[in-house]
Design a protein around this motif. Structure first.
Motif, PDB file in Angstrom:
ATOM      1  N   VAL A   1      -0.048 -11.916   5.378  1.00  0.00           N
ATOM      2  CA  VAL A   1      -0.532 -10.539   5.282  1.00  0.00           C
ATOM      3  C   VAL A   1      -0.817 -10.254   3.804  1.00  0.00           C
ATOM      4  N   LEU A   2      -2.053  -9.910   3.514  1.00  0.00           N
ATOM      5  CA  LEU A   2      -2.504  -9.639   2.154  1.00  0.00           C
ATOM      6  C   LEU A   2      -2.702  -8.142   2.007  1.00  0.00           C
ATOM      7  N   ILE A   3      -2.003  -7.544   1.039  1.00  0.00           N
ATOM      8  CA  ILE A   3      -2.042  -6.095   0.842  1.00  0.00           C
ATOM      9  C   ILE A   3      -2.700  -5.807  -0.506  1.00  0.00           C
ATOM     10  N   PHE A   4      -3.611  -4.830  -0.500  1.00  0.00           N
ATOM     11  CA  PHE A   4      -4.353  -4.491  -1.717  1.00  0.00           C
ATOM     12  C   PHE A   4      -4.287  -2.978  -1.933  1.00  0.00           C
ATOM     13  N   ALA A   5      -3.941  -2.592  -3.161  1.00  0.00           N
ATOM     14  CA  ALA A   5      -3.868  -1.162  -3.487  1.00  0.00           C
ATOM     15  C   ALA A   5      -4.280  -0.952  -4.935  1.00  0.00           C
ATOM     16  N   THR A   6      -4.909   0.178  -5.200  1.00  0.00           N
ATOM     17  CA  THR A   6      -5.246   0.565  -6.572  1.00  0.00           C
ATOM     18  C   THR A   6      -4.832   2.012  -6.797  1.00  0.00           C
ATOM     19  N   GLY A   7      -4.328   2.299  -8.015  1.00  0.00           N
ATOM     20  CA  GLY A   7      -3.991   3.667  -8.389  1.00  0.00           C
ATOM     21  C   GLY A   7      -3.051   4.343  -7.416  1.00  0.00           C
ATOM     22  N   SER A   8      -3.393   5.590  -7.044  1.00  0.00           N
ATOM     23  CA  SER A   8      -2.549   6.338  -6.113  1.00  0.00           C
ATOM     24  C   SER A   8      -2.673   5.815  -4.682  1.00  0.00           C
ATOM     25  N   GLY A   9      -3.560   4.834  -4.473  1.00  0.00           N
ATOM     26  CA  GLY A   9      -3.657   4.200  -3.156  1.00  0.00           C
ATOM     27  C   GLY A   9      -2.399   3.445  -2.773  1.00  0.00           C
ATOM     28  N   ILE A  10      -1.476   3.281  -3.717  1.00  0.00           N
ATOM     29  CA  ILE A  10      -0.200   2.632  -3.403  1.00  0.00           C
ATOM     30  C   ILE A  10       0.672   3.537  -2.531  1.00  0.00           C
ATOM     31  N   SER A  11       0.331   4.823  -2.471  1.00  0.00           N
ATOM     32  CA  SER A  11       1.153   5.801  -1.753  1.00  0.00           C
ATOM     33  C   SER A  11       1.400   5.415  -0.287  1.00  0.00           C
ATOM     34  N   PRO A  12       0.362   5.255   0.541  1.00  0.00           N
ATOM     35  CA  PRO A  12       0.635   4.870   1.931  1.00  0.00           C
ATOM     36  C   PRO A  12       1.117   3.432   2.070  1.00  0.00           C
ATOM     37  N   ILE A  13       0.844   2.597   1.061  1.00  0.00           N
ATOM     38  CA  ILE A  13       1.363   1.219   1.087  1.00  0.00           C
ATOM     39  C   ILE A  13       2.878   1.236   0.944  1.00  0.00           C
ATOM     40  N   ARG A  14       3.381   2.135   0.101  1.00  0.00           N
ATOM     41  CA  ARG A  14       4.842   2.289   0.012  1.00  0.00           C
ATOM     42  C   ARG A  14       5.415   2.643   1.387  1.00  0.00           C
ATOM     43  N   SER A  15       4.762   3.568   2.073  1.00  0.00           N
ATOM     44  CA  SER A  15       5.233   3.958   3.407  1.00  0.00           C
ATOM     45  C   SER A  15       5.252   2.761   4.348  1.00  0.00           C
ATOM     46  N   LEU A  16       4.213   1.934   4.258  1.00  0.00           N
ATOM     47  CA  LEU A  16       4.140   0.746   5.114  1.00  0.00           C
ATOM     48  C   LEU A  16       5.279  -0.222   4.818  1.00  0.00           C
ATOM     49  N   ILE A  17       5.475  -0.540   3.543  1.00  0.00           N
ATOM     50  CA  ILE A  17       6.501  -1.522   3.177  1.00  0.00           C
ATOM     51  C   ILE A  17       7.888  -1.017   3.550  1.00  0.00           C
ATOM     52  N   GLU A  18       8.153   0.256   3.282  1.00  0.00           N
ATOM     53  CA  GLU A  18       9.488   0.792   3.539  1.00  0.00           C
ATOM     54  C   GLU A  18       9.709   1.144   5.009  1.00  0.00           C
ATOM     55  N   SER A  19       8.621   1.237   5.765  1.00  0.00           N
ATOM     56  CA  SER A  19       8.766   1.403   7.221  1.00  0.00           C
ATOM     57  C   SER A  19       9.150   0.081   7.865  1.00  0.00           C
ATOM     58  N   GLY A  20       8.698  -1.005   7.243  1.00  0.00           N
ATOM     59  CA  GLY A  20       8.976  -2.336   7.781  1.00  0.00           C
ATOM     60  C   GLY A  20       7.881  -2.790   8.718  1.00  0.00           C
ATOM     61  N   PHE A  21       7.309  -3.960   8.437  1.00  0.00           N
ATOM     62  CA  PHE A  21       6.335  -4.559   9.351  1.00  0.00           C
ATOM     63  C   PHE A  21       6.655  -6.045   9.490  1.00  0.00           C
ATOM     64  N   SER A  22       7.968  -6.319   9.484  1.00  0.00           N
ATOM     65  CA  SER A  22       8.491  -7.680   9.650  1.00  0.00           C
ATOM     66  C   SER A  22       7.992  -8.612   8.555  1.00  0.00           C
ATOM     67  N   ALA A  23       7.930  -8.116   7.318  1.00  0.00           N
ATOM     68  CA  ALA A  23       7.475  -8.947   6.206  1.00  0.00           C
ATOM     69  C   ALA A  23       8.378 -10.151   6.008  1.00  0.00           C
ATOM     70  N   ASN A  24       9.690  -9.954   6.219  1.00  0.00           N
ATOM     71  CA  ASN A  24      10.631 -11.051   6.009  1.00  0.00           C
ATOM     72  C   ASN A  24      10.543 -12.129   7.086  1.00  0.00           C
ATOM     73  N   LYS A  25       9.751 -11.874   8.121  1.00  0.00           N
ATOM     74  CA  LYS A  25       9.536 -12.874   9.169  1.00  0.00           C
ATOM     75  C   LYS A  25       8.192 -13.577   9.019  1.00  0.00           C
ATOM     76  N   ARG A  26       7.503 -13.287   7.929  1.00  0.00           N
ATOM     77  CA  ARG A  26       6.204 -13.899   7.653  1.00  0.00           C
ATOM     78  C   ARG A  26       6.340 -14.778   6.413  1.00  0.00           C
ATOM     79  N   SER A  27       5.542 -15.816   6.367  1.00  0.00           N
ATOM     80  CA  SER A  27       5.690 -16.787   5.283  1.00  0.00           C
ATOM     81  C   SER A  27       4.946 -16.404   4.009  1.00  0.00           C
ATOM     82  N   ASP A  28       3.939 -15.537   4.088  1.00  0.00           N
ATOM     83  CA  ASP A  28       3.122 -15.225   2.917  1.00  0.00           C
ATOM     84  C   ASP A  28       2.665 -13.771   2.982  1.00  0.00           C
ATOM     85  N   VAL A  29       3.410 -12.899   2.330  1.00  0.00           N
ATOM     86  CA  VAL A  29       3.044 -11.490   2.247  1.00  0.00           C
ATOM     87  C   VAL A  29       2.900 -11.145   0.767  1.00  0.00           C
ATOM     88  N   ARG A  30       1.692 -10.757   0.351  1.00  0.00           N
ATOM     89  CA  ARG A  30       1.405 -10.477  -1.050  1.00  0.00           C
ATOM     90  C   ARG A  30       0.834  -9.075  -1.201  1.00  0.00           C
TER      91      ARG A  30
END
Length: 327
Positions: A205-234
């Motif tokens: 899973v490749l995640i891309f954010a710029t500037g204040s676009g990190i805002s909903p990305i924070r929500s995604l990461i802290e909500s959990g999308f099983s990142a620790n069960k994936r081999s390559d999350v950047r």
């Protein structure tokens, strides 16, 4: 009166149907600015128009019919817009905190504990709402930075707000704890992570954010999308410099959850040894082999970035359905 002497007939403003006289035939076309029924003769047949008579004029009944139909449509559109506007429910809510998050960025917390329905409507990372202030000309759209669990547990919404001169956001960033704002209903379908599930099928899973676009990305990461069960999350996170990069204090926790953080600075100082330039260029340089069929992506931020990253991923074989955006 010969046709070439007919004055243009003004029907309405903004949008009109223009009636063109071409020899013995009248045709209609749509015109979007200044708005007349044109009865000018065709240059190629001017001599024949000089000899034409009144029976070639367009019947006024047609013009009246067109005028009535236009105003009927316009009134219907205005009524529909009013109905849409009236459906927005505004809920007053006090500010809990307004703190600097980075240069030109502010961390804003709003108490929605007295509005349980509003708090409960935040169910997915990537959702957003409108915020309005009494002194602002129009509402501001803000992505919710906090995970839905925070609204459920504490009755709070958190936002990362960029202060832009002359905007509602600038006024918001100048408020203090206790000041009251108004919030709309939570909107949008958020990031549809079902598209990149189960983790075993989408290990990258490749995640891309710029500037204040990190805002909903924070929500995604802290909500959990099983990142620790994936081999390559950047996470490729772009900002002008470290002073403009929010949430640096959260990077350690994010990495602990399985997300590798790749900061990208477009104007770093001389001491910076990390990735530089734009996010899309950094990804293209650092791109390593991955299976397109097993790859998903999440994008939020500058339009040029999202378009270019999408083009790169699609060209590499990643399905566009697996490239998630929240707008």
């Amino acid at each position: 009166m010969p046709a070439h002497h007919l004055p243009p007939l003004l029907l309405w403003r903004r949008r009109s149907l223009v009636l063109h006289h071409d020899q013995h035939k009248y045709t209609l076309s749509e015109q979007s600015q200044n708005m007349s029924v044109s009865l000018s003769p065709s240059p190629l047949s001017l001599s024949s128009h000089l000899c034409s008579h009144a029976h070639h004029h367009p019947p006024m009944a047609i013009l009246r019919h067109l005028n009535i139909r236009h105003h009927r449509r316009r009134l219907t559109s205005i009524a529909a817009a009013a109905v849409r506007q009236d459906t927005t429910v505004w809920t007053p809510a006090p500010l809990t905190a307004v703190d600097p998050a980075a240069e030109s960025l502010f961390h804003v917390t709003i108490d929605v504990s007295d509005s349980p329905d509003l708090a409960a409507s935040h169910t997915l990372a990537g959702q957003y709402l409108q915020l309005r202030l009494p002194d602002a000309a129009k509402p501001s759209f803000l992505a919710i930075a906090s995970p839905p669990s925070l609204a459920a547990a504490r009755g709070q919404f958190e936002f990362l707000v960029k202060s832009v001169a002359g905007s509602t956001a600038e006024l918001l960033c100048g408020l203090r704890k206790g000041d009251v704002v108004e919030l709309s209903q939570v909107m949008g379908g958020g990031f549809d992570t079902d598209q990149i599930s189960p983790p075993a099928d989408y290990p990258t899973v490749l995640i891309f954010a710029t500037g204040s676009g990190i805002s909903p990305i924070r929500s995604l990461i802290e909500s959990g999308f099983s990142a620790n069960k994936r081999s390559d999350v950047r996470l490729y996170y772009g900002a002008r410099n470290l002073q403009r990069m929010a949430y640096q204090d959260r990077f350690k926790d994010w990495e602990s959850s399985g997300v590798k953080i790749v900061p990208v600075l477009s104007q770093p100082d001389d001491n910076w040894t990390g990735e530089h330039g734009y996010v899309q260029a950094a990804f293209a340089r650092a791109k390593k082999f991955f299976s397109p069929q097993g790859t998903g992506a999440v994008l939020c931020g500058q339009k040029q970035m999202t378009e270019e990253v999408t083009s790169i991923l699609v060209a590499d074989g990643v399905s566009s359905e697996k490239i998630l955006k929240n707008f």
